[in-house]
Every structure is written in C-alpha cells, then in structure tokens.
Design an enzyme around this catalytic site. Sequence first.
Site, PDB file in Angstrom:
ATOM      1  N   TYR A   5       5.125  -6.680  -3.704  1.00 28.50           N
ATOM      2  CA  TYR A   5       6.061  -6.853  -2.578  1.00 28.50           C
ATOM      3  C   TYR A   5       7.464  -7.104  -3.125  1.00 28.50           C
ATOM      4  O   TYR A   5       8.444  -6.519  -2.647  1.00 28.50           O
ATOM      5  CB  TYR A   5       5.574  -8.036  -1.745  1.00 28.50           C
ATOM      6  CG  TYR A   5       6.434  -8.432  -0.594  1.00 28.50           C
ATOM      7  CD1 TYR A   5       6.436  -7.694   0.589  1.00 28.50           C
ATOM      8  CD2 TYR A   5       7.244  -9.577  -0.656  1.00 28.50           C
ATOM      9  CE1 TYR A   5       7.216  -8.084   1.664  1.00 28.50           C
ATOM     10  CE2 TYR A   5       8.014  -9.966   0.409  1.00 28.50           C
ATOM     11  CZ  TYR A   5       8.004  -9.216   1.570  1.00 28.50           C
ATOM     12  OH  TYR A   5       8.779  -9.599   2.638  1.00 28.50           O
TER      13      TYR A   5
ATOM     14  N   SER B 174      13.371 -11.297   0.498  1.00 26.21           N
ATOM     15  CA  SER B 174      12.547 -12.504   0.484  1.00 26.21           C
ATOM     16  C   SER B 174      12.875 -13.307  -0.775  1.00 26.21           C
ATOM     17  O   SER B 174      13.272 -12.729  -1.799  1.00 26.21           O
ATOM     18  CB  SER B 174      11.081 -12.098   0.462  1.00 26.21           C
ATOM     19  OG  SER B 174      10.281 -13.158   0.004  1.00 26.21           O
ATOM     20  N   SER B 175      12.664 -14.622  -0.709  1.00 24.60           N
ATOM     21  CA  SER B 175      12.951 -15.452  -1.891  1.00 24.60           C
ATOM     22  C   SER B 175      11.984 -15.145  -3.040  1.00 24.60           C
ATOM     23  O   SER B 175      12.241 -15.556  -4.174  1.00 24.60           O
ATOM     24  CB  SER B 175      12.886 -16.935  -1.529  1.00 24.60           C
ATOM     25  OG  SER B 175      11.604 -17.281  -1.060  1.00 24.60           O
ATOM     26  N   CYS B 176      10.885 -14.410  -2.773  1.00 31.56           N
ATOM     27  CA  CYS B 176       9.951 -14.096  -3.863  1.00 31.56           C
ATOM     28  C   CYS B 176      10.486 -13.024  -4.800  1.00 31.56           C
ATOM     29  O   CYS B 176       9.841 -12.687  -5.786  1.00 31.56           O
ATOM     30  CB  CYS B 176       8.584 -13.718  -3.322  1.00 31.56           C
ATOM     31  SG  CYS B 176       8.551 -12.114  -2.549  1.00 31.56           S
TER      32      CYS B 176
ATOM     33  N   LYS C 182      10.976  -4.983  -2.561  1.00 32.31           N
ATOM     34  CA  LYS C 182      12.180  -5.579  -1.971  1.00 32.31           C
ATOM     35  C   LYS C 182      13.366  -5.491  -2.932  1.00 32.31           C
ATOM     36  O   LYS C 182      14.504  -5.278  -2.500  1.00 32.31           O
ATOM     37  CB  LYS C 182      11.907  -7.039  -1.586  1.00 32.31           C
ATOM     38  CG  LYS C 182      10.970  -7.177  -0.391  1.00 32.31           C
ATOM     39  CD  LYS C 182      11.631  -6.638   0.871  1.00 32.31           C
ATOM     40  CE  LYS C 182      10.780  -6.829   2.102  1.00 32.31           C
ATOM     41  NZ  LYS C 182      11.424  -6.269   3.312  1.00 32.31           N
TER      42      LYS C 182
ATOM     43  N   HIS D  90       0.668 -16.571   6.358  1.00 32.02           N
ATOM     44  CA  HIS D  90       1.379 -17.508   5.480  1.00 32.02           C
ATOM     45  C   HIS D  90       0.834 -18.920   5.731  1.00 32.02           C
ATOM     46  O   HIS D  90       0.064 -19.157   6.654  1.00 32.02           O
ATOM     47  CB  HIS D  90       2.877 -17.456   5.760  1.00 32.02           C
ATOM     48  CG  HIS D  90       3.519 -16.204   5.258  1.00 32.02           C
ATOM     49  ND1 HIS D  90       3.840 -15.147   6.077  1.00 32.02           N
ATOM     50  CD2 HIS D  90       3.889 -15.832   4.004  1.00 32.02           C
ATOM     51  CE1 HIS D  90       4.381 -14.176   5.355  1.00 32.02           C
ATOM     52  NE2 HIS D  90       4.413 -14.560   4.090  1.00 32.02           N
TER      53      HIS D  90
HETATM   54  O1  GFB Z   1       2.651 -19.109   2.654  1.00 31.80           O
HETATM   55  P1  GFB Z   1       2.088 -18.643   1.372  1.00 31.80           P
HETATM   56  O2  GFB Z   1       0.964 -17.686   1.433  1.00 31.80           O
HETATM   57  O3  GFB Z   1       3.331 -18.042   0.620  1.00 31.80           O
HETATM   58  O4  GFB Z   1       1.549 -19.897   0.501  1.00 31.80           O
HETATM   59  P2  GFB Z   1       3.958 -18.007  -0.833  1.00 31.80           P
HETATM   60  C1  GFB Z   1       2.346 -21.008   0.219  1.00 31.80           C
HETATM   61  C2  GFB Z   1       1.554 -22.055  -0.512  1.00 31.80           C
HETATM   62  O5  GFB Z   1       0.622 -22.645   0.403  1.00 31.80           O
HETATM   63  C3  GFB Z   1       0.722 -21.609  -1.725  1.00 31.80           C
HETATM   64  C4  GFB Z   1      -0.663 -22.766  -0.184  1.00 31.80           C
HETATM   65  O6  GFB Z   1       0.842 -22.589  -2.746  1.00 31.80           O
HETATM   66  C5  GFB Z   1      -0.703 -21.594  -1.170  1.00 31.80           C
HETATM   67  O7  GFB Z   1      -1.681 -21.821  -2.155  1.00 31.80           O
HETATM   68  N1  GFB Z   1      -1.681 -22.748   0.878  1.00 31.80           N
HETATM   69  C6  GFB Z   1      -2.515 -23.768   1.173  1.00 31.80           C
HETATM   70  C7  GFB Z   1      -1.944 -21.746   1.739  1.00 31.80           C
HETATM   71  N2  GFB Z   1      -3.341 -23.450   2.163  1.00 31.80           N
HETATM   72  C8  GFB Z   1      -3.003 -22.196   2.549  1.00 31.80           C
HETATM   73  C9  GFB Z   1      -3.483 -21.338   3.583  1.00 31.80           C
HETATM   74  O8  GFB Z   1      -4.400 -21.643   4.332  1.00 31.80           O
HETATM   75  N3  GFB Z   1      -2.885 -20.124   3.699  1.00 31.80           N
HETATM   76  C10 GFB Z   1      -1.854 -19.730   2.869  1.00 31.80           C
HETATM   77  N4  GFB Z   1      -1.297 -18.528   3.051  1.00 31.80           N
HETATM   78  N5  GFB Z   1      -1.383 -20.524   1.877  1.00 31.80           N
HETATM   79  C11 GFB Z   1       4.417 -15.576  -0.070  1.00 31.80           C
HETATM   80  C12 GFB Z   1       4.469 -14.236  -0.755  1.00 31.80           C
HETATM   81  O9  GFB Z   1       4.161 -16.472  -1.067  1.00 31.80           O
HETATM   82  O10 GFB Z   1       5.640 -15.943   0.523  1.00 31.80           O
HETATM   83  C13 GFB Z   1       5.159 -13.226   0.041  1.00 31.80           C
HETATM   84  O11 GFB Z   1       3.167 -13.875  -1.129  1.00 31.80           O
HETATM   85  C14 GFB Z   1       6.432 -13.724   0.695  1.00 31.80           C
HETATM   86  O12 GFB Z   1       5.435 -12.134  -0.774  1.00 31.80           O
HETATM   87  C15 GFB Z   1       6.222 -15.051   1.367  1.00 31.80           C
HETATM   88  O13 GFB Z   1       7.469 -13.811  -0.233  1.00 31.80           O
HETATM   89  C16 GFB Z   1       7.486 -15.622   1.954  1.00 31.80           C
HETATM   90  O14 GFB Z   1       5.252 -18.723  -0.722  1.00 31.80           O
HETATM   91  O15 GFB Z   1       3.065 -18.465  -1.927  1.00 31.80           O
END
Ligand code: GFB
Length: 318
Positions: A142, A113-115, A146, A185
């Site tokens: 996570y 993952s890019s994280c 990875k 996500h």
């Molecule tokens: O998709 P997300 O959870 O992944 O969040 P990450 C991306 C961005 O969307 C963050 C915002 O800045 C969140 O604050 N966001 C806004 C929301 N509203 C929402 C919502 O309703 N739900 C969610 N989920 N986010 C994950 C990692 O990080 O990316 C994993 O935690 C993995 O490990 C994955 O690498 C691809 O990009 O922040």
Amino acid sequence: MNTPVAAAIAGPIYVAGHRGLVGAAIVAALASQGRDVVTRTHAQLDLTNQAAVRDFFQTTRPAAVILAAAKVGGIHANSTYPADFIRDNLLIQTNVIDAAHKAGVAKLVFLGSSCIYPKFAPQPMQEKDLLTGPLEETNQWYAIAKIAGIKMCQAYRRQYGFSAISLMPTNLYGPGDNFTPLNSHVIPGLMRRFHEARLNGDAAVTVWGTGQALREFLHVADMARASLTCLDRYDDEEIINIGSGEEITIADLAALMAKITGFTGEIIFDPTKPDGTPRKALDVSRLKALGWSPAFSLEDGLDQTYRWFLEHSDSARL
Ligand code: GFB
C-alpha cells in the site's frame, strides 16, 4: 516555511470515493460550504478502468478533484491482500491523475497515508523524511502505491505545471468506517469487539499485538476540514502531513474503548499478532501554519463514533 497561496477553485469538485470514510466526510464538508460536488458510484464509474475514467473527465470536466478513492484496510487486510492493495491503488490513482490533467482540471488533491514514511523515521515525522529508510513490512505494498501517487503528482507539476498536491493523513476513524472484524482498522475493529463482548457478557476481550504500539488518530470530520483547507490554501509539490499531534498506546486505546462501550471485563493482549510500526507520529506544523486545528479530542470523537455505530448497526459495514 513554504506555504504558497493557492488559486481559488471556481466550479464543480469531483470527489472520487465519496462512499468511503474520508470521501463521505469531504462531501459533507463541501456541502456545508455550499460548494458544487460531483460524485460517481463504483457501478457508474470503475476507477481502475482507464478508458472509462478518461471519458468521465472529458465529458464532465470538473474544476477540481479530491482523490479519496483507494483500497484501504487495517494491518491484517494489508498483510493478506498485498496484490489487491498495490494493483488497485496504482490503477485508480494513475488513471485519475492522468485523466484529470488531460481534461484541464485546475487542482487535484491526492490522499496518501502516514504509512509512507520509513518504519523507524525520527518522531514526529516531517514531510522531508519520505524515502529516507525501509518501510514497515505489513503495509509496504500500500505504501509503495501511495508513494508512486505522490511522485506522480510531483512529476506532473514539474513537467506540465499541474496543480496537484498530496496530503498524508494519520490513522483516521469516524462514522461510516469499516467495522468488519478482520479487515478493519484498530478503532472500528475494537469498537465492535468491545461492544459485542458487553452485549454477550464475555469475561475478556483480546486485543492484537503487545498493546505497546503508539498511534495518532484523527476524526474524519477534522480530516475533511483539513482537506478543504489544503484545497483552498496549499499549492506546493511538497507533501503535507495531517494529524492531531496526539499519540496513544494501543493498550490505552483499548481501555478507552472499554469505557466508551461499557465493557467491564478483562483486556488480554495477543503478542502473536503483529504490532506493525512501533510509532508513527506526524509533525503537523506545516498544516497548522495554514490555520487549521482539530476540533475533536480522541475521547469525544470515539464517543460520537460509537453513538453513530449504535444508530447504524443495521446498515454499517459490519
Ligand atoms: O489500525 P491498524 O490496523 O493500522 O492497527 P496500522 C493499529 C495497531 O492496532 C496495530 C493493533 O499495532 C495492531 O496490532 N490492534 C489491536 C488492532 N487490535 C486490533 C484489531 O482488532 N484490529 C486492528 N486492525 N488492529 C495501517 C496500515 O496500519 O494503518 C495501512 O496497514 C494504513 O496501510 C493505516 O496506513 C492508516 O496503523 O498498523
């Protein structure tokens, strides 16, 4: 650029995690090429069980493995279940990589993952930026798992000559995603929230964070094609990025989501919720040199995913 040609895979390909977002898309892509695919449900094979995984590989002996099985989730799930994320991922990948090597598998594709990149890595992030700085706190558990998987693939290649490669996809989305409100996500989370707000006639939708975080998204069908390109054409210990090369702020994504779902009310941001990494764009020149490019624009991909969501709202992971 070092992009050695891989040996052709002859024989069945085991896709671990075939019911997940990525695994299902990879199975569909392999089937469309007429290739022989092996799958096992969780009930048939618990990948955290070392003995069961070893027995499966010794009896089945697939020619190749695509390791798409993982414990995944959005920013909330990563922060809330750190033990599950680090334990399950370490167990699954350690069992599968080791058993695949011992059973004489010709090629293994590990999905990261890019994280895994440092929180403040130079943008766009190149493969060489791995382990050059501290990780983003919300998903460090996570990410560490990875990174261990990447290092295991590299170590097995160096010590045993095992042809294991590691792909680092950007944030993925598409049909079959997890649409639950808290653990999803951002794309499925917002798609469902905007959809329900339109149905309920709500005046406003709340989006987590400031809206200023930048993300790069890739449709899972493009990810599946990229995975097969790498299976067939990439064989190197260096990790390889998979992304669209296009970034969008979460605020612009929310506006696009409102348009796609037909929500016309107000969009409110909740800065008490974490933004996570401020930016994580991938440099995908290594992958493009193999001849791959994405087919979906973000808007087309979201449209297609929303149509799927509407058709499957009974059976989707809601
Ligand atoms: O998709 P997300 O959870 O992944 O969040 P990450 C991306 C961005 O969307 C963050 C915002 O800045 C969140 O604050 N966001 C806004 C929301 N509203 C929402 C919502 O309703 N739900 C969610 N989920 N986010 C994950 C990692 O990080 O990316 C994993 O935690 C993995 O490990 C994955 O690498 C691809 O990009 O922040």
